[in-house]
Design a protein around this motif. Structure first.
Motif, PDB file in Angstrom:
ATOM      1  N   GLY A  19       9.027   6.430   0.217  1.00  0.00           N
ATOM      2  CA  GLY A  19       8.777   7.848   0.481  1.00  0.00           C
ATOM      3  C   GLY A  19       7.315   8.219   0.428  1.00  0.00           C
ATOM      4  N   ASP A  20       7.038   9.506   0.599  1.00  0.00           N
ATOM      5  CA  ASP A  20       5.662   9.995   0.414  1.00  0.00           C
ATOM      6  C   ASP A  20       5.611  11.025  -0.695  1.00  0.00           C
ATOM      7  OD1 ASP A  20       6.751  12.255   1.484  1.00  0.00           O
ATOM      8  OD2 ASP A  20       5.377  12.418   3.185  1.00  0.00           O
ATOM      9  N   GLY A  21       6.712  11.162  -1.442  1.00  0.00           N
ATOM     10  CA  GLY A  21       6.733  12.067  -2.577  1.00  0.00           C
ATOM     11  C   GLY A  21       7.058  13.495  -2.239  1.00  0.00           C
ATOM     12  N   SER A  22       7.059  13.870  -0.933  1.00  0.00           N
ATOM     13  CA  SER A  22       7.295  15.263  -0.567  1.00  0.00           C
ATOM     14  C   SER A  22       8.772  15.554  -0.326  1.00  0.00           C
ATOM     15  CB  SER A  22       6.481  15.622   0.673  1.00  0.00           C
ATOM     16  OG  SER A  22       6.856  14.809   1.771  1.00  0.00           O
ATOM     17  N   PHE A  23       9.568  14.535   0.002  1.00  0.00           N
ATOM     18  CA  PHE A  23      10.996  14.772   0.204  1.00  0.00           C
ATOM     19  C   PHE A  23      11.758  13.485  -0.082  1.00  0.00           C
ATOM     20  CE2 PHE A  23       9.044  13.609   4.201  1.00  0.00           C
ATOM     21  CZ  PHE A  23       9.850  12.573   4.656  1.00  0.00           C
ATOM     22  N   PRO A  24      12.996  13.578  -0.590  1.00  0.00           N
ATOM     23  CA  PRO A  24      13.806  12.394  -0.860  1.00  0.00           C
ATOM     24  C   PRO A  24      14.276  11.746   0.438  1.00  0.00           C
ATOM     25  CG  PRO A  24      14.550  14.297  -2.129  1.00  0.00           C
ATOM     26  CD  PRO A  24      13.609  14.799  -1.089  1.00  0.00           C
ATOM     27  N   ILE A  25      14.636  10.478   0.341  1.00  0.00           N
ATOM     28  CA  ILE A  25      15.111   9.706   1.477  1.00  0.00           C
ATOM     29  C   ILE A  25      16.640   9.631   1.426  1.00  0.00           C
ATOM     30  CG2 ILE A  25      15.203   7.378   2.461  1.00  0.00           C
ATOM     31  CD1 ILE A  25      12.310   7.035   1.629  1.00  0.00           C
ATOM     32  N   SER A  26      17.272   9.882   2.555  1.00  0.00           N
ATOM     33  CA  SER A  26      18.729   9.756   2.629  1.00  0.00           C
ATOM     34  C   SER A  26      19.110   8.279   2.590  1.00  0.00           C
ATOM     35  CB  SER A  26      19.258  10.388   3.918  1.00  0.00           C
ATOM     36  OG  SER A  26      19.039  11.776   3.919  1.00  0.00           O
ATOM     37  N   MET A  27      20.151   7.974   1.860  1.00  0.00           N
ATOM     38  CA  MET A  27      20.565   6.592   1.695  1.00  0.00           C
ATOM     39  C   MET A  27      22.082   6.512   1.638  1.00  0.00           C
ATOM     40  SD  MET A  27      19.678   4.052  -1.450  1.00  0.00           S
ATOM     41  CE  MET A  27      17.943   4.265  -1.157  1.00  0.00           C
ATOM     42  N   GLN A  28      22.602   5.491   2.285  1.00  0.00           N
ATOM     43  CA  GLN A  28      24.038   5.275   2.253  1.00  0.00           C
ATOM     44  C   GLN A  28      24.384   4.478   0.999  1.00  0.00           C
ATOM     45  OE1 GLN A  28      25.640   3.638   5.892  1.00  0.00           O
ATOM     46  NE2 GLN A  28      24.114   4.716   7.138  1.00  0.00           N
ATOM     47  N   GLY A  58       0.603  -2.942  -8.925  1.00  0.00           N
ATOM     48  CA  GLY A  58      -0.429  -1.966  -8.614  1.00  0.00           C
ATOM     49  C   GLY A  58      -0.073  -0.531  -8.925  1.00  0.00           C
ATOM     50  N   HIS A  59       1.201  -0.250  -9.185  1.00  0.00           N
ATOM     51  CA  HIS A  59       1.602   1.126  -9.464  1.00  0.00           C
ATOM     52  C   HIS A  59       1.476   1.424 -10.960  1.00  0.00           C
ATOM     53  CE1 HIS A  59       3.394   2.862  -5.733  1.00  0.00           C
ATOM     54  NE2 HIS A  59       3.258   1.600  -5.363  1.00  0.00           N
ATOM     55  N   ALA A  60       1.199   2.678 -11.242  1.00  0.00           N
ATOM     56  CA  ALA A  60       1.092   3.097 -12.637  1.00  0.00           C
ATOM     57  C   ALA A  60       2.435   2.919 -13.345  1.00  0.00           C
ATOM     58  CB  ALA A  60       0.646   4.547 -12.712  1.00  0.00           C
ATOM     59  N   ILE A  61       2.358   2.555 -14.595  1.00  0.00           N
ATOM     60  CA  ILE A  61       3.556   2.383 -15.421  1.00  0.00           C
ATOM     61  C   ILE A  61       3.644   3.581 -16.352  1.00  0.00           C
ATOM     62  CG2 ILE A  61       4.682   0.914 -17.139  1.00  0.00           C
ATOM     63  CD1 ILE A  61       2.964  -1.422 -15.964  1.00  0.00           C
ATOM     64  N   PRO A 107       0.820  -1.225   0.000  1.00  0.00           N
ATOM     65  CA  PRO A 107       0.000   0.000   0.000  1.00  0.00           C
ATOM     66  C   PRO A 107       0.850   1.270   0.000  1.00  0.00           C
ATOM     67  CG  PRO A 107      -0.771  -1.569   1.662  1.00  0.00           C
ATOM     68  CD  PRO A 107       0.541  -2.083   1.164  1.00  0.00           C
ATOM     69  N   ASP A 108       0.459   2.195  -0.836  1.00  0.00           N
ATOM     70  CA  ASP A 108       1.091   3.512  -0.894  1.00  0.00           C
ATOM     71  C   ASP A 108       0.033   4.519  -0.424  1.00  0.00           C
ATOM     72  OD1 ASP A 108       2.061   6.032  -1.620  1.00  0.00           O
ATOM     73  OD2 ASP A 108       3.162   5.230  -3.342  1.00  0.00           O
ATOM     74  N   GLN A 109       0.170   4.951   0.827  1.00  0.00           N
ATOM     75  CA  GLN A 109      -0.863   5.793   1.434  1.00  0.00           C
ATOM     76  C   GLN A 109      -1.070   7.082   0.647  1.00  0.00           C
ATOM     77  OE1 GLN A 109      -0.749   6.016   5.727  1.00  0.00           O
ATOM     78  NE2 GLN A 109      -1.387   8.151   5.692  1.00  0.00           N
ATOM     79  N   GLN A 110       0.025   7.666   0.192  1.00  0.00           N
ATOM     80  CA  GLN A 110      -0.092   8.915  -0.562  1.00  0.00           C
ATOM     81  C   GLN A 110      -0.838   8.702  -1.871  1.00  0.00           C
ATOM     82  OE1 GLN A 110       3.245  11.876  -1.306  1.00  0.00           O
ATOM     83  NE2 GLN A 110       3.063  10.912  -3.291  1.00  0.00           N
TER      84      GLN A 110
END
Length: 894
Positions: free
Chosen positions: A551-560, A427-430, A220-223
Motif C-alpha cells: 500500500g501507500d498508507g492512504s487506503f487499505p487494499i482489498s484482499m480475498q 529496512g523498515h522501522a521496528i 523500496p517503499d516510495q511513500q
C-alpha cells in the motif's frame, strides 16, 4: 536650600530664553543638585549590577555545557567590570572629599562639588546605556565541530582506508559538474557511516543549504522515502495525499533550495527519482554557482546498478578493513583484555574470520568485551565449528560471526525478541509497542503479567540488543532499526526455528504451501503485494501470523480471504493484519480460541462482532482503522488488558456498559477517536462514568468534547501515563519522550468544571492550554496556587483573558515553588497578558529548570522576567520574543 536657590534662578529666566540658558542651568545644577546626581549614579550602578548578574548566570551555565559565548556578551561584561571597578568606584569614593568645606568650614567646597557632580551625571548616563545594551536574548551558541580534514568519527572508526574515500566523496559532492555520485561496497562495509560523515562535513563547510537522507532498502517503499525526505526538509504531507501528489510537492520544495544534498542509502534496484519527487535535471549540464540544484549521493552494493540504471557520474568503492585496521577496531571495543598473552591469539583468529567487515567485528567484539578467557575460548570453538554461509553476497564467515553474537546473548528473552525483529521487512522501522504486544501474546517475558512490567522488560531487552550492536536507534520515538546484514542473519536463524519471513515472491500460494509443509510456528508477510491467500492456513503449531500489505498508507487494499482461512490453526496466539479492506472478517476467526493479541491496523472494518468470540484475547488494537461502532460483543472479552482505538476517526458508537465490563483493562487508547460520550443521535453511548470501573487502569488516552459531562469524582490518580484532551477538538500536539502525562484544555467556556480534574493537573508533565475563557491567572486558578510541581512543558495559546501566568491573591509574595521542573514555556497570542509573574517569588527553586521560553504576539507584555524570577534562571538557554510591540525590557520589577 540649594534646591530653592536653583528654582529661584530658573524662575527669573523667561520662557523664550530657556533654550538659550539651558546649558547654563545644567552647569548651575551641578553645584546645587550634586547629591541627586550622586544618588542617581549609585542607583544606576545598582541596576547595572543586577543586569550583570542576570547575564553572568546563563553565561556560567552555558560555559559548563561547553557552549561558546557570543563576543558581544563577553565585551559587555568586560565593559561593565571596567566601569564599575574604575569610573563609578572612583566617583563614589570621592563623595566624602566633596562634602568637606573650605574657608575653615564657612562654605562648601564648590569646585570639588561641581567636578564630582558633573562626573556623576556623565557616569550615570553611561551606566544607563550599559544597562540598555545588556538586553541579550541569548548569550551563547552550540559550536559546530571544527573540521580536522578527516572523518569526524569515534577513534575506533577513523581508519586510513576510509580517509581518502571520505575526502574524495566530499570533493565530488562540492563539484558543480556532478549531479549523481555513487558509493558502493559489500554489505556491512560502512557505506552508510561514511555518507553520514560526508553529510556532516559539507554542512560544517556550508557547502550546502540542506542535507536530506532516506534509506531505500531491498523492497523500496516510495511513500516512506518521500516522508523521510519531507521530514528532513521540515515539510508535512496531508493524511490522504497520494504518492503522486507528494512527489509533486516534494519536487517543488527541493527546487526552492539553492543547494541541497540528497542521500539515498542502500539501493538494490533502479529507483525512478522523478516518481519520488527528486529533481535531478540534466546530468550532463554544468551548473553555475548561482543556479539552484540537487546533488545526489547513492549507496549500493552494486556498481553496475549505480552506473547503468542510476546514471551516476562518479563512483567510489569502500573496501573491507585491512587486517591491522580490523584488529584496531576490535581491540578498541573489547579493551585491553584482547592484548593479554592468553587472549591475543584468540582475538587474532576471531578478527580474521570477520574478514574486515565492521558490522561483523562490532557485533562479536561487543559480545566478548569484559568476558572471561573461557568465554573467549568457547566463542572461538563455536566459530570454528559453524558452517560459513554466503547469503545475498555476504562473505564467508561473516554470517557465523554475527550468528555468534546472537548465540552469546545470555538472556533467552533477548534472543526471542531479536528473532521477532527479523520478522519485519528489511529496512523498515521496528515498532517497539508492537514488539511489546507480540511478546505479551506469545508469553515471551518470563514472570511478567502486567503491561507496565512488560514495557520495562522490552526496553531492557532492546538495550541489551543495542549493546551487542544487533539493533540500533530508529528515526522516530519508539522505533528501532536493524542493519540489513544483521537482518539477513536474523531471518536465517528464525527460519531454522520455523519462523518464516516470506519474501515478495511471484507465486505466493506455492511458497505458502511449501512453508505449511514445514509446520511453522511463525509466518510474516511484511509489506508485500498480496491479493489472494490460500483457502486454508492449516498450521496447527502456528503461534504468530503477520500480514502487512504494501500500500501507500492512504487506503487499505482489498484482499480475498476465505472464510475457512484459519481452519487448522486454532493454536494461533498473535495475529496482525495491517492495511486491508475487509467486507467481513472470515468466520473461521472465531475458532482462534487461543488468540491473545489481535491487531487490525489501517483496515476498513464493518461487522466486527465475531471478535467477541475470542475469549482469551488480552490485547486488541484497531489503531487507524475505519470502524464506526464498537459492538456489545466486545464486552465479552473480560480478559482484555489493552484496547487501542487510536485515530479511529469514524468511531461514533460504543454501546453502553461495554467498557465497564472490561474490568482487567490496564491500557485504553482513544486519542483522535471516539468523543461522543453519553449521547449519540438516536440513542445512548458509553459514559465517562464507566472509566471508574476500571480499577487496574494505568494508561489512558481520551478526548472529551463536552467538559460538562466530566464526573465529579473522575480522579484516576493511579494512572502512570495519560494523554487527555478536554474541549471541542482533538489536535495532535508534539510531546517529549521523557514525559508521559499530557493534558490539553481546548476551547472551554466554563473553566470552573476543571475543578474536577485538578488532581490530574497536579501530576501533569506536559500541558497545552488553548482558547480558554474565564482564566486570568494560570497557576492560581488551575492549580490552586500550588505551582504545578511536576510540569515539564507548558504551552498557552489564544487565551485572551489571561493577565498573568503566575500571581497571588492581593499581590502578596508567592511562597510556593512555582514550576520547579518546567523546562519549556511557550506563550502565543495572549493579547491581554501583562506579565508572566506579577508578584515576588520567595522560593529559590521556582523556574530553576527553565531552558526555553518563546513568547509571540503578547501585545501588552512590557517585560519578560521579573527580578525575582530572573535570578532563578540559571539554566536558561534560549529566549525567543516575536511581535511583542510594547516590550520595553527583558527584566522588570516584581
Amino acid at each position: 536650600m540649594a534646591e530653592v536657590g536653583l528654582a529661584a534662578f530658573s524662575s527669573i529666566v523667561s520662557e523664550g530664553s530657556k533654550t538659550l540658558f539651558k546649558p547654563i542651568i545644567r552647569q548651575v545644577s551641578y553645584l546645587f543638585k550634586y547629591q541627586s546626581y550622586i544618588d542617581e549614579l549609585k542607583n544606576q550602578v545598582r541596576q547595572l549590577g543586577y543586569k550583570r548578574e542576570m547575564v553572568q548566570q546563563p553565561v556560567n551555565q552555558a560555559s559548563l555545557q561547553g557552549d561558546e559565548i557570543y563576543e558581544g556578551v563577553t565585551n559587555w561584561l568586560n565593559s561593565v567590570d571596567e566601569f564599575s571597578e574604575g569610573v563609578a568606584k572612583s566617583i563614589i569614593d570621592d563623595e566624602d572629599r566633596a562634602k568637606k568645606s573650605c574657608f575653615k568650614g564657612l562654605c562648601p567646597n564648590l569646585i570639588s562639588r561641581y567636578k564630582l557632580s558633573k562626573q556623576a551625571a556623565t557616569a550615570a548616563e553611561a551606566a544607563a546605556n550599559l544597562v540598555g545594551e545588556g538586553n541579550f536574548s541569548n548569550v551563547s551558541f552550540r559550536p559546530t565541530p571544527r573540521s580536522t580534514g578527516h572523518i569526524q568519527a569515534k577513534d575506533c572508526e577513523a581508519f586510513d582506508s576510509r580517509m581518502k574515500v571520505f575526502q574524495d566523496v566530499v570533493e565530488a559532492a562540492k563539484d558543480d559538474k556532478l549531479n549523481i555520485i555513487g558509493v558502493y561496497g559489500m554489505g556491512g562495509v560502512g557505506k552508510t557511516t561514511l555518507v553520514k560523515q560526508v553529510a556532516k562535513q559539507v554542512m560544517e563547510d556550508k557547502s550546502f543549504d540542506k542535507v536530506v537522507m532516506a534509506e531505500v532498502t531491498q523492497t523500496p517503499d516510495q511513500q516512506k522515502i518521500q516522508d523521510k525526505l519531507a521530514f528532513d526538509l521540515g515539510m508535512e504531507f496531508g493524511l490522504n495525499e497520494s504518492t503522486f501528489q507528494k512527489a509533486y510537492r516534494l519536487c517543488e520544495r527541493l527546487k526552492k533550495e539553492k543547494k541541497v544534498l540528497i542521500i539515498l542509502d542502500n539501493i538494490w534496484t533502479k529507483l525512478e527519482l522523478d516518481a519520488v519527487g527528486i529533481p535531478y535535471g540534466d546530468v550532463e549540464k554544468e551548473r553555475k554557482d548561482d543556479e539552484s540544484g540537487c546533488t545526489i549521493i547513492l549507496t549500493s552494493r552494486n556498481r553496475d546498478l549505480l552506473e547503468k540504471d542510476m546514471k551516476s557520474q562518479k563512483n567510489f568503492l569502500i573496501e573491507v578493513l585491512s587486517k591491522d585496521e580490523a584488529l584496531q577496531l576490535f581491540e578498541c571495543i573489547v579493551g585491553d583484555s584482547a592484548k593479554t598473552s592468553a587472549i591475543q591469539p584468540i582475538a587474532d583468529e576471531i578478527v580474521e574470520r570477520c574478514e574486515g567487515l565492521p558490522v561483523a567485528l562490532s557485533t562479536i567484539a561487543n559480545a566478548l568485551k569484559s568476558k572471561s578467557l573461557d568465554f573467549w575460548k568457547d566463542a572461538l570453538y563455536r566459530l570454528r565449528s559453524s558452517n560459513a554461509r554466503e547469503i545475498h553476497g555476504m562473505r564467508a564467515n561473516v554470517f557465523t560471526s554475527i550468528e555468534l553474537s546472537y548465540n552469546l546473548l545470555e538472556i533467552e528473552e533477548a534472543k526471542s525478541l531479536f528473532l521477532l525483529c527479523g520478522l519485519y521487512s528489511e529496512g523498515h522501522a521496528i515498532q517497539v509497542p508492537s514488539l511489546l504486544r507480540y511478546g505479551m501474546g506469545l508469553c515471551l517475558f518470563e514472570n511478567v503479567y502486567k503491561l507496565e512490567e512488560a514495557r520495562s522488560r522490552v526496553h531492557t531487552l532492546i538495550d541489551i540488543l543495542k549493546a551487542s550492536c544487533l539493533l540500533s536507534d530508529g528515526d522516530a520515538e519508539d522505533e528501532v532499526k536493524m542493519h540489513d546484514i544483521i537482518h539477513v542473519v536474523a531471518v536465517s536463524i528464525a527460519t531454522e526455528k520455523l519462523m518464516f519471513n516470506i519474501p515478495n515472491v511471484a507465486d505466493l500460494e506455492k511458497k505458502m504451501e511449501e512453508i505449511i509443509q514445514e509446520d511453522p510456528i511463525a509466518i510474516s508477510l511484511p509489506h508485500r503485494d498480496i491479493e489472494v491467500l490460500p483457502e486454508r492456513l492449516q498450521c496447527p503449531r502456528l503461534d504468530l501470523f503477520l500480514l502487512f500489505t504494501k500500500g501507500d498508507g492512504s487506503f487499505p487494499i482489498s484482499m480475498q480471504m476465505s472464510d475457512l482461512f484459519f481452519e487448522g490453526t486454532e493454536g494461533l496466539k498473535v495475529l496482525d493484519f495491517t492495511g486491508i479492506h475487509f467486507s467481513s472478517l472470515p468466520s473461521s476467526l472465531g475458532r482462534l480460541t487461543s488468540l491473545q493479541t489481535l491487531c487490525l491496523h489501517w483496515c476498513e472494518l464493518e461487522d466486527i462482532a465475531i471478535v467477541g468470540q475470542l475469549k482469551k484475547l488480552e490485547i486488541l488494537s484497531f489503531r487507524d482503522s475505519d470502524i464506526k461502532e464498537l459492538p456489545l460483543e466486545i464486552g465479552l472479552l473480560t480478559r482484555l488488558s489493552l484496547l487501542d482505538l487510536s485515530d479511529c476517526w469514524s468511531l461514533e458508537v460504543i454501546a453502553p456498559n461495554v467498557i465497564s465490563k472490561l474490568s482487567r483493562l490496564e491500557e485504553l487508547y482513544m486519542g483522535g477517536s471516539f468523543s461522543q460520550w453519553d449521547k449519540v443521535e438516536g440513542g445512548s453511548n458509553a459514559r465517562l462514568d464507566e472509566l471508574k470501573e476500571l480499577s487496574k487502569l494505568t494508561t489512558l488516552e481520551i478526548h472529551v468534547r463536552d467538559a460538562e459531562i466530566l464526573p465529579q469524582d473522575l480522579v484516576l490518580m493511579e494512572l502512570e501515563r495519560y494523554r487527555i484532551c478536554i474541549g471541542k477538538k482533538w489536535d495532535s500536539w508534539s510531546v517529549k519522550s521523557e514525559t508521559s502525562r499530557f493534558m490539553k484544555l481546548h476551547w472551554l467556556e466554563k473553566v470552573s468544571i476543571l475543578l474536577r480534574m485538578k488532581l490530574l493537573l497536579k501530576r501533569t508533565e506536559d500541558l497545552y492550554l488553548s482558547k480558554l475563557k474565564g482564566v486570568q491567572n494560570v497557576v492560581h486558578e488551575l492549580d490552586d496556587g500550588e505551582g504545578f510541581p511536576r510540569l515539564n512543558r507548558l504551552q498557552v495559546k489564544d487565551c485572551y483573558e489571561i493577565l498573568q501566568i503566575v500571581g497571588s491573591v492581593g499581590r502578596d509574595n508567592i511562597r510556593c515553588k512555582v514550576f520547579p521542573l518546567l523546562e519549556s514555556l511557550s506563550l502565543t497570542n495572549l493579547i491581554n497578558l501583562e506579565t508572566i509573574c506579577d508578584s515576588p517569588l520567595t522560593e529559590d527553586h521556582s523556574f530553576i529548570n527553565l531552558r526555553i521560553i518563546k513568547v509571540k504576539a503578547c501585545e501588552k507584555l512590557k517585560h519578560l522576567f521579573s527580578f525575582s524570577m530572573a535570578k532563578n534562571l540559571l539554566r536558561l538557554q534560549k529566549a525567543e520574543v516575536d511581535y511583542c510591540e510594547n516590550l520595553e525590557m527583558i527584566v522588570g520589577k516584581c
